[in-house]
Design a protein around this motif. Sequence first.
Motif, PDB file in Angstrom:
ATOM      1  N   ALA A 105       0.856  -1.192   0.000  1.00 52.68           N
ATOM      2  CA  ALA A 105       0.000   0.000   0.000  1.00 52.68           C
ATOM      3  C   ALA A 105       0.889   1.238   0.000  1.00 52.68           C
ATOM      4  CB  ALA A 105      -0.916   0.003   1.216  1.00 52.68           C
ATOM      5  N   VAL A 106       0.361   2.317  -0.544  1.00 55.37           N
ATOM      6  CA  VAL A 106       1.075   3.595  -0.497  1.00 55.37           C
ATOM      7  C   VAL A 106       0.157   4.662   0.077  1.00 55.37           C
ATOM      8  CG1 VAL A 106       2.555   3.025  -2.465  1.00 55.37           C
ATOM      9  CG2 VAL A 106       0.418   4.286  -2.854  1.00 55.37           C
ATOM     10  N   PHE A 107       0.774   5.719   0.605  1.00 56.69           N
ATOM     11  CA  PHE A 107       0.011   6.872   1.076  1.00 56.69           C
ATOM     12  C   PHE A 107       0.885   8.109   0.902  1.00 56.69           C
ATOM     13  CE2 PHE A 107       2.494   5.617   4.702  1.00 56.69           C
ATOM     14  CZ  PHE A 107       2.822   6.792   5.350  1.00 56.69           C
ATOM     15  N   ASP A 108       0.240   9.268   0.817  1.00 50.97           N
ATOM     16  CA  ASP A 108       0.939  10.538   0.648  1.00 50.97           C
ATOM     17  C   ASP A 108       0.879  11.330   1.950  1.00 50.97           C
ATOM     18  OD1 ASP A 108       1.388   9.838  -1.985  1.00 50.97           O
ATOM     19  OD2 ASP A 108      -0.351  10.950  -2.742  1.00 50.97           O
ATOM     20  N   THR A 109       1.980  11.970   2.272  1.00 51.39           N
ATOM     21  CA  THR A 109       2.046  12.726   3.523  1.00 51.39           C
ATOM     22  C   THR A 109       3.077  13.838   3.415  1.00 51.39           C
ATOM     23  OG1 THR A 109       2.450  12.542   5.916  1.00 51.39           O
ATOM     24  CG2 THR A 109       3.773  11.134   4.488  1.00 51.39           C
ATOM     25  N   GLU A 110       2.899  14.869   4.241  1.00 52.27           N
ATOM     26  CA  GLU A 110       3.886  15.939   4.379  1.00 52.27           C
ATOM     27  C   GLU A 110       4.822  15.664   5.561  1.00 52.27           C
ATOM     28  OE1 GLU A 110       4.243  18.393   2.369  1.00 52.27           O
ATOM     29  OE2 GLU A 110       2.329  18.821   1.387  1.00 52.27           O
ATOM     30  N   MET A 111       4.533  14.624   6.319  1.00 55.86           N
ATOM     31  CA  MET A 111       5.310  14.310   7.513  1.00 55.86           C
ATOM     32  C   MET A 111       6.761  13.995   7.137  1.00 55.86           C
ATOM     33  SD  MET A 111       4.167  11.609  10.447  1.00 55.86           S
ATOM     34  CE  MET A 111       4.886  11.628  12.085  1.00 55.86           C
ATOM     35  N   ARG A 112       7.716  14.487   7.923  1.00 59.55           N
ATOM     36  CA  ARG A 112       9.130  14.360   7.583  1.00 59.55           C
ATOM     37  C   ARG A 112       9.821  13.190   8.273  1.00 59.55           C
ATOM     38  NH1 ARG A 112       9.104  15.797   3.116  1.00 59.55           N
ATOM     39  NH2 ARG A 112      11.364  15.532   3.182  1.00 59.55           N
ATOM     40  N   MET A 113       9.090  12.344   8.923  1.00 53.07           N
ATOM     41  CA  MET A 113       9.696  11.170   9.548  1.00 53.07           C
ATOM     42  C   MET A 113      10.479  10.359   8.506  1.00 53.07           C
ATOM     43  SD  MET A 113       7.784   7.885  11.309  1.00 53.07           S
ATOM     44  CE  MET A 113       7.077   8.842  12.648  1.00 53.07           C
ATOM     45  N   PRO A 114      11.669   9.844   8.838  1.00 54.64           N
ATOM     46  CA  PRO A 114      12.387   8.985   7.896  1.00 54.64           C
ATOM     47  C   PRO A 114      11.499   7.839   7.426  1.00 54.64           C
ATOM     48  CG  PRO A 114      13.802   9.539   9.748  1.00 54.64           C
ATOM     49  CD  PRO A 114      12.426  10.060  10.085  1.00 54.64           C
TER      50      PRO A 114
END
Length: 255
Positions: free
Chosen positions: A62-71
């Motif tokens: 699965a994929v998802f899009d995010t602005e989160m900067r976690m490695p």
Amino acid sequence: MRRIMLVVAYDGTNYCGWQVQPNGMTVQETLNRALSELCGSSIQTIGASRTDAGVHAKGNVAVFDTEMRMPADRFCYALNTRLPEDIKVQASREVPLRFHPRYTSTVKTYEYRILNRKLPDPTRRLDTLFVYSDLNLAAMQEAAECVIGEHDFRSFQASGASAEKSTVRRIYSSEIRKEGELLTFRIVGNGFLYNMVRILAGTILEIGRGNLPSGSMRRILEARNRAAAGPTAPAHGLTLIGIRYPEWEKLWAEK
């Protein structure tokens, strides 16, 4: 914006399949909730394979899009603390935004497990089909090998399934493995029709039981008619082992 790919394993026993739906809890819905909690915003995943209720997976994608900067490689650890014991992420990585898990060439591997003994084993009841009758292993192996190559698998598509642009698929390998009382039907291909692996497993079982003639698989393939094949094997014996993306793997390996 970043796109993160997850490799997801789950025991499908308690879920109404992968895809979000109104009539019960699904794996995707559970994953979406955990991701939304982690990222602090509404997250909707895109899954590679829409497994049915009761079907298991070791490597759905699965994929998802995010602005989160976690490695990217830390998402799996953070998510697993928020997921139930029967769903766990096995790996996470960043992929290009243009990568789509369904509209990309794949190599998928499924296994259907059969416990062939006189009495059931309760410890295998959730992931293995119990069959007490004697089975003709040679006939089953012949049937499994018959589907290798490119064929029209219309006979092995569930009745009433949504129309596919093509019912032709390429199978790279197909075999029956025997380890003691456990038989495993393992099949690798570039894609599968709705319920195709379960119908193949059900047909191979009918051949093994002698309810369909030995050597009948080729005739069933050529019929291009669901009525010619055997029954759909129960969901709980099926596991999606993994999904590969050959066109992308070299690029990922270089990073």
